[in-house]
Design an enzyme around this catalytic site. Structure first.
Site, PDB file in Angstrom:
ATOM      1  N   LYS A   1       0.984  -1.308  -0.066  1.00 13.41           N
ATOM      2  CA  LYS A   1      -0.146   0.094  -0.040  1.00 13.41           C
ATOM      3  C   LYS A   1       1.030   1.165  -0.008  1.00 13.41           C
ATOM      4  O   LYS A   1       2.032   1.284   0.559  1.00 13.41           O
ATOM      5  CB  LYS A   1      -0.896   0.023   1.157  1.00 13.41           C
ATOM      6  CG  LYS A   1      -1.825  -0.987   1.324  1.00 13.41           C
ATOM      7  CD  LYS A   1      -2.439  -1.407   2.706  1.00 13.41           C
ATOM      8  CE  LYS A   1      -3.961  -2.206   2.429  1.00 13.41           C
ATOM      9  NZ  LYS A   1      -3.517  -3.405   1.855  1.00 13.41           N
TER      10      LYS A   1
ATOM     11  N   HIS B   1      -3.628   1.600   4.745  1.00 12.55           N
ATOM     12  CA  HIS B   1      -2.850   3.054   4.218  1.00 12.55           C
ATOM     13  C   HIS B   1      -2.963   3.965   5.617  1.00 12.55           C
ATOM     14  O   HIS B   1      -1.771   4.654   5.551  1.00 12.55           O
ATOM     15  CB  HIS B   1      -4.080   3.727   3.066  1.00 12.55           C
ATOM     16  CG  HIS B   1      -3.958   2.765   1.863  1.00 12.55           C
ATOM     17  ND1 HIS B   1      -4.966   1.846   1.660  1.00 12.55           N
ATOM     18  CD2 HIS B   1      -3.100   2.954   0.750  1.00 12.55           C
ATOM     19  CE1 HIS B   1      -4.463   1.321   0.398  1.00 12.55           C
ATOM     20  NE2 HIS B   1      -3.553   1.890  -0.069  1.00 12.55           N
TER      21      HIS B   1
ATOM     22  N   SER C   1      -7.173   3.634  -2.146  1.00 16.11           N
ATOM     23  CA  SER C   1      -7.236   3.333  -0.715  1.00 16.11           C
ATOM     24  C   SER C   1      -8.925   3.539  -0.255  1.00 16.11           C
ATOM     25  O   SER C   1      -9.528   4.618  -0.603  1.00 16.11           O
ATOM     26  CB  SER C   1      -6.301   4.467   0.165  1.00 16.11           C
ATOM     27  OG  SER C   1      -6.907   4.540   1.488  1.00 16.11           O
ATOM     28  N   MET C   2      -9.339   2.731   0.247  1.00 13.08           N
ATOM     29  CA  MET C   2     -10.675   2.873   0.905  1.00 13.08           C
ATOM     30  C   MET C   2     -11.069   3.868   1.801  1.00 13.08           C
ATOM     31  O   MET C   2     -12.000   4.596   1.795  1.00 13.08           O
ATOM     32  CB  MET C   2     -11.080   1.559   1.507  1.00 13.08           C
ATOM     33  CG  MET C   2     -10.917   0.189   0.515  1.00 13.08           C
ATOM     34  SD  MET C   2     -12.199   0.431  -0.671  1.00 13.08           S
ATOM     35  CE  MET C   2     -13.785   0.108   0.407  1.00 13.08           C
ATOM     36  N   GLY C   3      -9.859   4.145   2.639  1.00 16.68           N
ATOM     37  CA  GLY C   3     -10.224   5.260   3.693  1.00 16.68           C
ATOM     38  C   GLY C   3      -9.860   6.577   3.147  1.00 16.68           C
ATOM     39  O   GLY C   3     -10.475   7.723   3.300  1.00 16.68           O
TER      40      GLY C   3
END
Length: 156
Positions: A21, A55, A96-98
């Site tokens: 990541k 991340h 990144s999901m966040g």
């Protein structure tokens, strides 16, 4: 003084050999502007570490170090980096999901400058596409394809 200190923060800090990541981080002075009204110097940095499960782990570590040096920062997005040292290849992709999708073209330019003898590429695809998977994107699945393939459920 601020520009000199900013130059001490590396533009690229990535681990060799593997798929990890990464986050693109904007670094700037803790003040919004210089006393003369001009914007303070700023830059973007690319960081990836194999130890990071998320991340946010990378951003938390790097932002703490940056703040100790008197700067502020913000995460501009994330993705994945595939780094093959022996082949001198780096591929940037994913999201990144966040933190959302990083501007891979900018990340790639930073990496190219740091690794001038490497082939550095990027793609605006997700995790699955960056790994060469032939699964459909989840956004392309319709109600007619419900339930999704088992591998989609497991990977997501």
């Amino acid at each position: 003084m601020v520009e000199a200190d900013l130059a001490e923060i590396p533009d690229v800090d990535i681990d060799p050999d593997g798929v990890f990541k990464y986050v693109l981080i904007g670094v700037h002075s803790a003040q919004d502007s210089n006393p003369d009204g001009q914007d303070c110097p700023s830059k973007e940095i690319v960081c990836d570490y194999k130890w990071a499960e998320y991340h946010a782990n990378i951003y938390d570590k790097v932002s703490e170090e940056i703040q100790k040096k008197g700067f502020d920062c913000e995460c501009l997005g994330g993705g994945q980096i595939s780094h093959q040292s022996q082949d001198k290849k780096i591929h940037v992709y994913g999201y990144s999901m966040g933190f959302g999708h990083a501007q891979h073209s900018l990340s790639t330019e930073k990496i190219k400058a740091h690794y001038p003898n490497y082939g550095v590429t990027w793609a605006d695809d997700g995790y699955l596409w960056g790994l060469g998977c032939c699964l459909p994107k989840l956004s392309d699945l319709s109600l007619n394809s419900w339930p999704p393939p088992l591998c989609c459920v497991v990977l997501c």
